[in-house]
Design a protein around this motif. Structure first.
Motif, mmCIF file in Angstrom:
data_model
loop_
_atom_site.group_PDB
_atom_site.id
_atom_site.type_symbol
_atom_site.label_atom_id
_atom_site.label_comp_id
_atom_site.label_asym_id
_atom_site.label_seq_id
_atom_site.Cartn_x
_atom_site.Cartn_y
_atom_site.Cartn_z
ATOM 1 N N GLU A 186 53.972 48.650 28.512
ATOM 2 C CA GLU A 186 53.727 49.146 29.859
ATOM 3 C C GLU A 186 52.220 49.314 30.024
ATOM 4 O O GLU A 186 51.578 50.061 29.290
ATOM 5 N N PHE A 187 51.677 48.620 30.983
ATOM 6 C CA PHE A 187 50.244 48.618 31.192
ATOM 7 C C PHE A 187 49.901 49.393 32.457
ATOM 8 O O PHE A 187 50.641 49.379 33.439
ATOM 9 N N GLU A 188 48.755 50.061 32.429
ATOM 10 C CA GLU A 188 48.289 50.790 33.604
ATOM 11 C C GLU A 188 47.613 49.812 34.548
ATOM 12 O O GLU A 188 47.130 48.762 34.151
ATOM 13 N N GLU A 189 47.578 50.191 35.801
ATOM 14 C CA GLU A 189 46.922 49.326 36.777
ATOM 15 C C GLU A 189 45.418 49.374 36.560
ATOM 16 O O GLU A 189 44.812 50.442 36.480
ATOM 17 N N ALA A 190 44.816 48.216 36.453
ATOM 18 C CA ALA A 190 43.377 48.133 36.270
ATOM 19 C C ALA A 190 42.690 48.249 37.632
ATOM 20 O O ALA A 190 43.231 47.836 38.650
ATOM 21 N N LYS A 191 41.508 48.820 37.642
ATOM 22 C CA LYS A 191 40.756 48.930 38.887
ATOM 23 C C LYS A 191 40.130 47.579 39.206
ATOM 24 O O LYS A 191 39.561 46.917 38.351
ATOM 25 N N TRP A 192 40.238 47.182 40.460
ATOM 26 C CA TRP A 192 39.703 45.907 40.893
ATOM 27 C C TRP A 192 38.194 45.998 41.050
ATOM 28 O O TRP A 192 37.656 46.973 41.555
ATOM 29 N N ASP A 193 37.541 44.937 40.637
ATOM 30 C CA ASP A 193 36.101 44.820 40.818
ATOM 31 C C ASP A 193 35.867 44.211 42.192
ATOM 32 O O ASP A 193 36.375 43.138 42.513
ATOM 33 N N LYS A 194 35.096 44.907 43.034
ATOM 34 C CA LYS A 194 34.875 44.447 44.412
ATOM 35 C C LYS A 194 34.147 43.108 44.446
ATOM 36 O O LYS A 194 34.421 42.262 45.293
ATOM 37 N N ALA A 195 33.206 42.874 43.525
ATOM 38 C CA ALA A 195 32.462 41.618 43.513
ATOM 39 C C ALA A 195 33.383 40.444 43.197
ATOM 40 O O ALA A 195 33.312 39.385 43.825
ATOM 41 N N LYS A 196 34.286 40.618 42.229
ATOM 42 C CA LYS A 196 35.215 39.542 41.890
ATOM 43 C C LYS A 196 36.190 39.282 43.033
ATOM 44 O O LYS A 196 36.543 38.144 43.320
ATOM 45 N N GLU A 197 36.640 40.346 43.692
ATOM 46 C CA GLU A 197 37.560 40.185 44.802
ATOM 47 C C GLU A 197 36.900 39.382 45.921
ATOM 48 O O GLU A 197 37.514 38.520 46.530
ATOM 49 N N TYR A 198 35.620 39.635 46.173
ATOM 50 C CA TYR A 198 34.887 38.898 47.189
ATOM 51 C C TYR A 198 34.761 37.427 46.788
ATOM 52 O O TYR A 198 34.929 36.533 47.617
ATOM 53 N N ASP A 199 34.491 37.164 45.485
ATOM 54 C CA ASP A 199 34.347 35.787 45.015
ATOM 55 C C ASP A 199 35.651 35.013 45.160
ATOM 56 O O ASP A 199 35.651 33.821 45.488
ATOM 57 N N TYR A 200 36.798 35.664 44.924
ATOM 58 C CA TYR A 200 38.081 35.003 45.069
ATOM 59 C C TYR A 200 38.353 34.631 46.528
ATOM 60 O O TYR A 200 38.914 33.592 46.813
ATOM 61 N N LYS A 201 37.963 35.527 47.442
ATOM 62 C CA LYS A 201 38.193 35.236 48.849
ATOM 63 C C LYS A 201 37.318 34.086 49.332
ATOM 64 O O LYS A 201 37.742 33.264 50.139
ATOM 65 N N VAL A 202 36.072 34.025 48.855
ATOM 66 C CA VAL A 202 35.137 33.013 49.282
ATOM 67 C C VAL A 202 35.389 31.690 48.533
ATOM 68 O O VAL A 202 35.019 30.626 48.992
ATOM 69 N N LYS A 203 36.065 31.758 47.380
ATOM 70 C CA LYS A 203 36.355 30.614 46.509
ATOM 71 C C LYS A 203 35.084 29.978 45.992
ATOM 72 O O LYS A 203 34.812 28.800 46.182
ATOM 73 N N LEU A 204 34.295 30.777 45.297
ATOM 74 C CA LEU A 204 33.071 30.261 44.673
ATOM 75 C C LEU A 204 33.348 29.609 43.352
ATOM 76 O O LEU A 204 34.176 29.891 42.634
#
Length: 131
Positions: free
Chosen positions: A113-131
């Motif tokens: 059972e794993f805890e939810e990891a905190k999302w990195d805002k910079a990585k989330e932005y990169d995924y949306k932009v598809k860099l």
């Protein structure tokens, strides 16, 4: 199916080979008896990793438990046996001439059972932009 007919069920035990399935009021078959029966008979299983000199004798491991996996390249086999006979099975396996060593599987002791990891805002932005 009429009331009280028998239906073949594929399971390892002869206890489950034939079982009466009664029609419920809504037209479905009740499988509560089957589930209750399975839970009563199932034992805790332990995985054993068996390192061998040669794979010629893999078939002879079937009498100790269920052979789950065999690696030809690394010369090991994964065997599942009941927890209550695990120690005696290990001793018997170590006495065989073609067995190098026997290890218990560490899977039951791992945290699954794993805890939810905190999302990195910079990585989330990169995924949306598809860099």
């Amino acid at each position: 199916m009429s009331l009280g007919t028998r239906k073949k069920i594929r399971c390892g035990s002869s206890f489950f080979a034939e079982m009466k399935l009664h029609e419920a009021a809504n037209g479905c078959y009740t499988k509560r008896r089957l589930i209750k029966g399975v839970m009563g008979i199932m034992n805790e299983r332990i995985g054993l990793i068996i390192w061998m000199h040669s794979l010629k004798q893999v078939r002879s491991l079937k009498k100790f438990g269920n052979v789950h996996y065999v690696s030809k390249k690394m010369k090991y086999a994964v065997l599942y046996c009941n927890a209550d006979v695990c120690e005696s099975t290990t001793k018997r396996l170590l006495s065989l001439p073609y067995v190098k060593r026997v290890q218990k599987s560490q899977r039951p002791f791992l945290k699954t059972e794993f805890e939810e990891a905190k999302w990195d805002k910079a990585k989330e932005y990169d995924y949306k932009v598809k860099l």
